[in-house]
Design an enzyme around this catalytic site. Structure first.
Site, short mmCIF file in Angstrom:
data_model
loop_
_atom_site.label_atom_id
_atom_site.label_comp_id
_atom_site.label_asym_id
_atom_site.label_seq_id
_atom_site.Cartn_x
_atom_site.Cartn_y
_atom_site.Cartn_z
N ASN A 11 4.97 72.64 53.91
CA ASN A 11 5.35 72.95 53.14
C ASN A 11 6.57 73.74 51.87
O ASN A 11 5.66 74.66 51.91
CB ASN A 11 4.06 73.21 52.14
CG ASN A 11 4.41 72.62 50.78
OD1 ASN A 11 5.46 72.89 49.85
ND2 ASN A 11 3.62 73.30 50.19
N LYS A 13 8.11 74.32 49.69
CA LYS A 13 7.68 74.79 47.85
C LYS A 13 9.07 74.96 47.61
O LYS A 13 9.90 73.90 47.95
CB LYS A 13 6.60 76.30 47.93
CG LYS A 13 5.78 75.98 48.71
CD LYS A 13 4.44 77.63 48.33
CE LYS A 13 3.64 76.51 49.36
NZ LYS A 13 2.41 77.34 48.47
N HIS A 101 -1.29 69.27 44.87
CA HIS A 101 -1.06 70.79 46.01
C HIS A 101 -1.50 71.41 44.58
O HIS A 101 -0.86 71.47 43.30
CB HIS A 101 0.34 71.18 46.15
CG HIS A 101 0.41 72.40 46.38
ND1 HIS A 101 0.09 74.11 46.06
CD2 HIS A 101 0.56 73.00 48.19
CE1 HIS A 101 -0.26 74.50 46.85
NE2 HIS A 101 0.35 73.56 48.11
N GLU A 103 -0.39 74.97 43.50
CA GLU A 103 0.49 75.02 42.57
C GLU A 103 0.84 73.92 41.47
O GLU A 103 0.93 74.56 40.26
CB GLU A 103 1.87 75.36 43.20
CG GLU A 103 1.52 76.65 44.07
CD GLU A 103 2.08 77.01 45.33
OE1 GLU A 103 2.82 76.20 46.10
OE2 GLU A 103 1.88 77.85 46.40
N GLU A 170 -7.50 72.77 50.80
CA GLU A 170 -6.55 74.25 51.09
C GLU A 170 -7.62 75.60 50.08
O GLU A 170 -7.23 75.11 48.55
CB GLU A 170 -5.62 74.05 50.30
CG GLU A 170 -4.49 73.22 51.66
CD GLU A 170 -2.54 74.00 51.27
OE1 GLU A 170 -1.64 74.28 51.98
OE2 GLU A 170 -2.31 73.31 49.76
N GLY A 176 -1.28 81.83 50.47
CA GLY A 176 -0.41 82.70 49.77
C GLY A 176 -1.29 84.68 50.28
O GLY A 176 -0.02 85.26 49.65
N SER A 214 -2.86 80.65 54.18
CA SER A 214 -2.30 81.73 55.17
C SER A 214 -3.10 81.63 56.57
O SER A 214 -2.54 82.24 57.60
CB SER A 214 -3.69 83.15 54.87
OG SER A 214 -3.54 83.34 54.00
P1 PGA Z 1 0.57 79.36 52.64
O1 PGA Z 1 0.95 78.29 52.14
O2 PGA Z 1 0.34 78.74 53.94
O3 PGA Z 1 1.77 80.49 51.97
O4 PGA Z 1 -0.95 80.06 52.32
C1 PGA Z 1 0.58 77.09 51.88
C2 PGA Z 1 0.60 75.93 50.76
O5 PGA Z 1 0.44 76.37 49.81
O6 PGA Z 1 0.41 74.74 51.43
#
Ligand code: PGA
Length: 253
Positions: A11, A13, A101, A103, A170, A176, A214
């Site tokens: 992903n 982003k 997601h 976010e 997630e 992150g 992560s």
């Molecule tokens: P990350 O993000 O691997 O940077 O933790 C995962 C995601 O948001 O799908």
């Protein structure tokens, strides 16, 4: 039980410009060379909307699949400045879409909106990667299963074609952050999601469940011991071909 075919989903982003196609090219070359394992997994990359038409055209007959990261909650065309409908995304040749997601949820996307997006994406014949996850307060209050069940209950319907739905678990606090759930926590959560899908949504088939948060070349060594996962949704580490390839390499080591 997890299905044997694993998913490695990148992903991106808000990342990428046209020349970032070289990241896909390198991942694709690795895939083609990885004769020992490449029948065991699928690779999906979700670049931003600005790139999906070009990338999906270039990758039409290749092994890497292109996914969208989101869509608008109304279909076809309309007076919604800056918005792109599932119908419009489908028409540039994309067949996968990430919905819900955290976010996007943090920016005000509710279960009601996510429900519409999932419905319209399925109508447009997408395979939907539906993201669910608890935040740190919910985790500390031991509300994880309750939160996840409600995210599933409010969005999915019993009559959906569950072959077209992949769940991406997630934990918000893990995205992150470098923090990951323990083996025990993750196993328990995945089994609880499976139980909910089976008992409340009456699903009969094996629904794919991915983990995201992560995942990188180090943490994958630990995640690979968790039997009940069908793959991974990878954010930060998917922006570099080397990091992404190392995840796959270490998974099969
Ligand atoms: P990350 O993000 O691997 O940077 O933790 C995962 C995601 O948001 O799908």
């Amino acid at each position: 039980m997890s299905s044997s075919l694993k998913y490695f989903v990148g992903n991106w982003k808000m990342f990428g410009i046209p020349s970032s196609i070289k990241i896909l090219d390198k991942i694709n070359s690795y895939f083609l060379k990885d004769k020992k394992n490449n029948k065991k997994y699928k690779i999906l990359i979700a670049p931003p909307l600005t790139l999906i038409q070009d990338f999906s055209k270039k990758y039409r007959n290749k092994k890497i699949l292109i996914s969208a990261q989101n869509c608008f909650y109304k279909d076809k065309f309309g007076s919604y400045t800056g918005s792109v409908s599932p119908y419009m995304i489908k028409n540039v040749g994309v067949k996968y879409i990430i919905i819900g997601h955290s976010e996007n949820r943090a920016q005000g996307e509710t279960n009601k909106i996510i429900k519409e997006k999932v419905l319209l994406s399925l109508k447009n014949n997408f395979t939907v990667l539906l993201c669910i996850g608890e935040n740190i307060n919910e985790k500390n209050k031991k509300l994880t299963s309750k939160v996840l069940n409600s995210q599933l209950r409010n969005v999915l319907k019993k009559n959906y074609n569950f072959k077209k739905i992949i769940i991406a678990y997630e934990p918000v606090w893990s995205i992150g952050s470098g923090k990951t759930p323990t083996n025990n926590e993750l196993t328990k959560t995945i089994l609880s999601i499976r139980k909910f899908l089976k008992n409340s949504l009456k699903t009969k088939e094996h629904i794919k469940i991915l983990y995201g948060g992560s995942v990188d070349k180090k943490s994958i060594n630990y995640f690979k011991s968790i039997k009940h996962l069908d793959g991974f949704l990878i954010g930060g580490a998917s922006k570099s071909s080397k990091n992404f390839i190392d995840i796959i390499k270490n998974f099969y080591k």
